[in-house]
Scaffold this active site. Structure first.
Site, short mmCIF file in Angstrom:
data_model
loop_
_atom_site.label_atom_id
_atom_site.label_comp_id
_atom_site.label_asym_id
_atom_site.label_seq_id
_atom_site.Cartn_x
_atom_site.Cartn_y
_atom_site.Cartn_z
CG ASP A 1 -38.87 44.98 19.10
OD1 ASP A 1 -39.63 44.14 18.35
OD2 ASP A 1 -38.77 46.12 19.08
CG HIS B 1 -41.14 45.42 15.73
ND1 HIS B 1 -40.60 46.16 16.68
CD2 HIS B 1 -42.15 46.28 14.98
CE1 HIS B 1 -41.10 47.19 16.84
NE2 HIS B 1 -42.06 47.30 16.14
CB SER C 1 -41.55 50.70 15.57
OG SER C 1 -42.80 50.25 16.51
#
Length: 454
Positions: free
Chosen positions: A200, A231, A397
């Site tokens: 990520d 994220h 996600s």
């Protein structure tokens, strides 16, 4: 060039050209060829080293049109691969801008059986020659974008029940959706250690949610071992945070492939290959592992072939289905979830058990390539902005790390080292027929479940 979306809610924005990646901490040393195929593997490494040397200080521009990903078929022998590499070498002028830029290799296999492919800059003549081979796949490098924005502003089994504010933890530990008074019900402590790779934007490893269990593994995106987007930290918090995580005991390994909102698919594949090699190299002492990738892009045969190797090695992979409210079979690597045991493609549901729908026409992807649904709307987890903060995000996600954490949890509580296929069955087959059937559109009627709460 086609843009791909990774799966939190926002529109895609191209990043600036990538800086040269930082050296990967604890990266495996260069392989020393051994065994009957040693000569062939040695010749492969020699060509890769020679050709990649000219690109050592090259900064990858995301608009470059001449970069390609080459992945060998799983049936290709080391001798066949060496032959193809030698043919390629004969086509590459040492003074030209053509050549291999990086290998997709598992150097832990010193006999060359882990040489999966390579990335390179090639003109059309060389590409056409490569495509003549029957043992490899050639595809243009593409862009994967990582939209990352808050969705809102703000023996006998020993069972532990903890009141939580996170509805997602409650949902995966109960057969049916709860309405308020959320509680996370699970076995108290996993008996066996696990490792969870988060491919990520990095992880804020100093966050209090991780309690020293989060470490940097490798950085293929830039020279900063920091999560500048948030994220990856949010995802890691759902996988294994002490308050908001599914498995609060797992070791979290940051594999950074996003420096900005976008990254080349070749960079993501390098991160994946590093994680897989790291897992294999430590498998004898730490065999229980999972990998989370909350992203995806256009269908890619080369990526599908590459990522399928993980389950063969014993590493379970969780992949976000996508946020475009379309058939998940249109994206890679999520499209291989429905057909590859041990790779789990995860769709998103909201707190009322409806398939997630967000603003701007976005919603969870669906269809036969989805394996299971998990909580993905309004998920609280760790913030990248401080060591104690939280943020609320939505998207597949966020659903994906619920499943990665659940896989780690199942691995930790079983004395037997379960295969990725066995873990997938526990997650996807234990709680079925509970979703409204009106909008499934071919998706399985299944919600990720830990088998504990009623």
């Amino acid at each position: 060039m086609k843009l791909a979306t990774a799966f939190t809610i926002l529109t895609a924005v191209l990043a600036a050209p990538l800086a040269a990646p930082a050296p990967a901490p604890d990266a495996a040393p260069a392989a020393v060829p051994e065994g009957p195929a040693a000569a062939a593997y040695s010749s492969i490494l020699s060509v890769v080293a020679k050709q990649s040397k000219k690109f050592k200080h090259h900064k990858r521009d995301l608009d470059e049109k001449d970069q390609f990903i080459v992945v060998f078929d799983s049936s290709a022998t080391v001798d066949q691969i060496a032959s193809e590499i030698q043919k390629l070498d004969s086509l590459v002028d040492e003074d030209s801008s053509n050549g291999i830029t990086s290998a997709l290799d598992l150097p832990v296999y010193t006999d060359g059986s882990g040489f999966l492919g390579f990335v390179g800059k090639f003109n059309s003549t060389i590409v056409d020659k490569l495509k003549e081979s029957s043992v490899l796949t050639v595809e243009p490098d593409t862009i994967v974008s990582l939209p990352e924005i808050p969705a809102s502003s703000n023996a006998k089994r020993a069972i532990q029940t903890t009141p939580v504010t996170q509805w997602g933890l409650s949902r995966i530990s109960h057969k049916k959706a709860q309405t308020g008074n959320y509680a996370y019900v699970r076995e108290t402590v996993g008996k066996h250690p696990t490792v969870s790779y988060v491919v990520d934007s990095g992880i804020r490893t100093t966050h209090s949610e991780f309690g020293g269990r989060a470490v940097w593994g490798a950085n293929f995106a830039d020279t900063q071992n920091a999560d500048l987007l948030g994220h990856g930290t949010h995802v890691a918090g759902t996988v294994g945070g002490k308050t908001y995580g599914v498995d609060a005991n797992t070791k979290l390994v940051a594999v950074k492939v996003f420096a900005g909102r976008s990254a080349a698919l070749s960079v993501i594949n390098q991160g994946f290959t590093w994680a897989l090699n790291d897992y294999i190299s430590k498998r004898d002492t730490l065999p229980r592992g999972v990998l989370n990738f909350s992203g995806g892009g256009p269908k890619s045969a080369s990526q599908d072939a590459l990522w399928s190797r993980a389950t063969q090695e014993g590493l379970l992979v969780a992949i976000a289905a996508g946020n475009d409210a379309v058939d998940a079979c249109n994206d890679s690597p999520g499209n291989i979830g429905g057909s590859t045991s041990g790779i789990i493609t995860v769709g998103s549901i909201d707190s009322s058990d409806k398939i997630s729908v967000w603003s701007g026409g976005q919603g969870s992807n669906y269809g036969t390539c989805v394996d299971v649904f998990a909580p993905g709307s309004d998920i609280i987890s760790a913030s990248y902005q401080s060591d104690s903060g939280t943020l609320v995000y939505s998207g597949t996600s966020m659903a994906c790390p619920h499943v990665a954490g659940l896989a780690s949890y199942y691995l930790s509580i079983n004395d037997e080292v379960l295969t990725p296929a066995q873990v997938e069955a526990l997650i996807t087959e234990s709680n079925t027929g509970v979703l409204p059937t009106t909008n499934l559109k071919g998706s399985p009627n299944a919600v990720a479940y830990n088998g504990v709460g009623i």
